[in-house]
Write a protein that holds these residues in place. Sequence first.
Motif, PDB file in Angstrom:
ATOM      1  N   GLU A  16      51.844 101.720  31.583  1.00 46.84           N
ATOM      2  CA  GLU A  16      53.280 101.620  31.809  1.00 46.84           C
ATOM      3  C   GLU A  16      53.909 102.942  32.251  1.00 46.84           C
ATOM      4  N   ASP A  17      53.587 104.037  31.565  1.00 48.91           N
ATOM      5  CA  ASP A  17      54.268 105.293  31.848  1.00 48.91           C
ATOM      6  C   ASP A  17      53.330 106.432  32.245  1.00 48.91           C
ATOM      7  N   GLU A  18      52.075 106.108  32.560  1.00 52.29           N
ATOM      8  CA  GLU A  18      51.129 107.134  32.992  1.00 52.29           C
ATOM      9  C   GLU A  18      49.908 106.493  33.647  1.00 52.29           C
ATOM     10  N   VAL A  19      49.168 107.319  34.336  1.00 57.33           N
ATOM     11  CA  VAL A  19      47.855 106.945  34.838  1.00 57.33           C
ATOM     12  C   VAL A  19      46.860 107.825  34.090  1.00 57.33           C
ATOM     13  N   VAL A  20      45.814 107.225  33.560  1.00 59.49           N
ATOM     14  CA  VAL A  20      44.737 107.989  32.945  1.00 59.49           C
ATOM     15  C   VAL A  20      43.602 108.034  33.962  1.00 59.49           C
ATOM     16  N   ILE A  21      43.172 109.246  34.280  1.00 57.62           N
ATOM     17  CA  ILE A  21      42.146 109.466  35.291  1.00 57.62           C
ATOM     18  C   ILE A  21      40.986 110.196  34.631  1.00 57.62           C
ATOM     19  N   VAL A  22      39.771 109.726  34.876  1.00 53.71           N
ATOM     20  CA  VAL A  22      38.577 110.352  34.306  1.00 53.71           C
ATOM     21  C   VAL A  22      37.699 110.840  35.447  1.00 53.71           C
ATOM     22  N   ASN A  23      37.333 112.109  35.378  1.00 47.85           N
ATOM     23  CA  ASN A  23      36.377 112.671  36.329  1.00 47.85           C
ATOM     24  C   ASN A  23      35.011 112.607  35.654  1.00 47.85           C
ATOM     25  N   LEU A  24      34.193 111.656  36.069  1.00 46.57           N
ATOM     26  CA  LEU A  24      32.904 111.416  35.435  1.00 46.57           C
ATOM     27  C   LEU A  24      31.880 112.490  35.771  1.00 46.57           C
ATOM     28  N   GLU A  25      32.183 113.303  36.754  1.00 45.03           N
ATOM     29  CA  GLU A  25      31.262 114.359  37.158  1.00 45.03           C
ATOM     30  C   GLU A  25      31.325 115.569  36.221  1.00 45.03           C
ATOM     31  N   ASN A  26      32.538 115.893  35.746  1.00 45.45           N
ATOM     32  CA  ASN A  26      32.656 117.077  34.889  1.00 45.45           C
ATOM     33  C   ASN A  26      33.144 116.755  33.471  1.00 45.45           C
ATOM     34  N   GLY A  27      33.479 115.485  33.200  1.00 42.72           N
ATOM     35  CA  GLY A  27      33.892 115.082  31.862  1.00 42.72           C
ATOM     36  C   GLY A  27      35.344 115.347  31.528  1.00 42.72           C
ATOM     37  N   ASN A  28      36.128 115.821  32.476  1.00 41.49           N
ATOM     38  CA  ASN A  28      37.555 116.031  32.228  1.00 41.49           C
ATOM     39  C   ASN A  28      38.290 114.707  32.379  1.00 41.49           C
ATOM     40  N   TYR A  29      39.349 114.547  31.628  1.00 37.82           N
ATOM     41  CA  TYR A  29      40.232 113.407  31.852  1.00 37.82           C
ATOM     42  C   TYR A  29      41.665 113.906  31.915  1.00 37.82           C
ATOM     43  N   TYR A  30      42.516 113.097  32.525  1.00 34.23           N
ATOM     44  CA  TYR A  30      43.856 113.541  32.878  1.00 34.23           C
ATOM     45  C   TYR A  30      44.871 112.455  32.554  1.00 34.23           C
ATOM     46  N   SER A  31      46.057 112.889  32.222  1.00 29.69           N
ATOM     47  CA  SER A  31      47.214 112.029  32.115  1.00 29.69           C
ATOM     48  C   SER A  31      48.139 112.430  33.261  1.00 29.69           C
ATOM     49  N   TYR A  32      48.524 111.455  34.067  1.00 29.16           N
ATOM     50  CA  TYR A  32      49.353 111.723  35.236  1.00 29.16           C
ATOM     51  C   TYR A  32      50.628 110.914  35.099  1.00 29.16           C
ATOM     52  N   SER A  33      51.766 111.593  35.089  1.00 26.47           N
ATOM     53  CA  SER A  33      53.026 110.893  34.862  1.00 26.47           C
ATOM     54  C   SER A  33      54.085 111.334  35.861  1.00 26.47           C
ATOM     55  N   GLY A  34      55.318 110.902  35.615  1.00 28.24           N
ATOM     56  CA  GLY A  34      56.393 111.167  36.563  1.00 28.24           C
ATOM     57  C   GLY A  34      56.121 110.404  37.851  1.00 28.24           C
ATOM     58  N   SER A  35      56.469 110.995  38.967  1.00 31.81           N
ATOM     59  CA  SER A  35      56.194 110.357  40.255  1.00 31.81           C
ATOM     60  C   SER A  35      54.700 110.359  40.578  1.00 31.81           C
ATOM     61  N   GLY A  36      53.911 110.988  39.708  1.00 31.03           N
ATOM     62  CA  GLY A  36      52.467 110.950  39.855  1.00 31.03           C
ATOM     63  C   GLY A  36      51.932 109.526  39.826  1.00 31.03           C
ATOM     64  N   ILE A  37      52.591 108.643  39.099  1.00 31.71           N
ATOM     65  CA  ILE A  37      52.181 107.238  39.056  1.00 31.71           C
ATOM     66  C   ILE A  37      52.283 106.632  40.451  1.00 31.71           C
ATOM     67  N   ASP A  38      53.392 106.880  41.128  1.00 33.38           N
ATOM     68  CA  ASP A  38      53.588 106.346  42.478  1.00 33.38           C
ATOM     69  C   ASP A  38      52.642 107.000  43.487  1.00 33.38           C
TER      70      ASP A  38
END
Length: 146
Positions: A16-38
Amino acid sequence: MMLIENRPTVSSELFEDEVVIVNLENGNYYSYSGSGIDIWKRLKGGITATNLKQTFLENLNLDQAELDKLDTAIQELIDEGLITEKNGDPNTNDETLDFRHDKFTTPSLNKFTDMQDLLLLDPIHDVDETGWPMQKENSQTDSNDK
């Protein structure tokens, strides 16, 4: 040149209010919000940087400072290995994607490294170009199958 999600090494889920992104190559994950969703919704389908900026400009009336923030957000995604440039025809059906908000809000990409060890141990890395959970044809699913 279009920008796309860097599959199969990147997986994402829209909430609803974020995108969760996982980089499977390095194991980092991210929360992307604001206009980042669009931004992410449009990048997932493949879009040129020019078309992305034009879409935001036309729909949200961005000023130069906001356009600069959009450029910075795109570069940050490239630098983190979450999107890549690819030759091909960009998605032109961008008009079917609604904007979450009626004004631009600075995209916020928050990086988390606390689960790197677990994500890098998981067999989700042995996938084909469509990404997880599709396993590569030449990979073994069970070491007893011989």
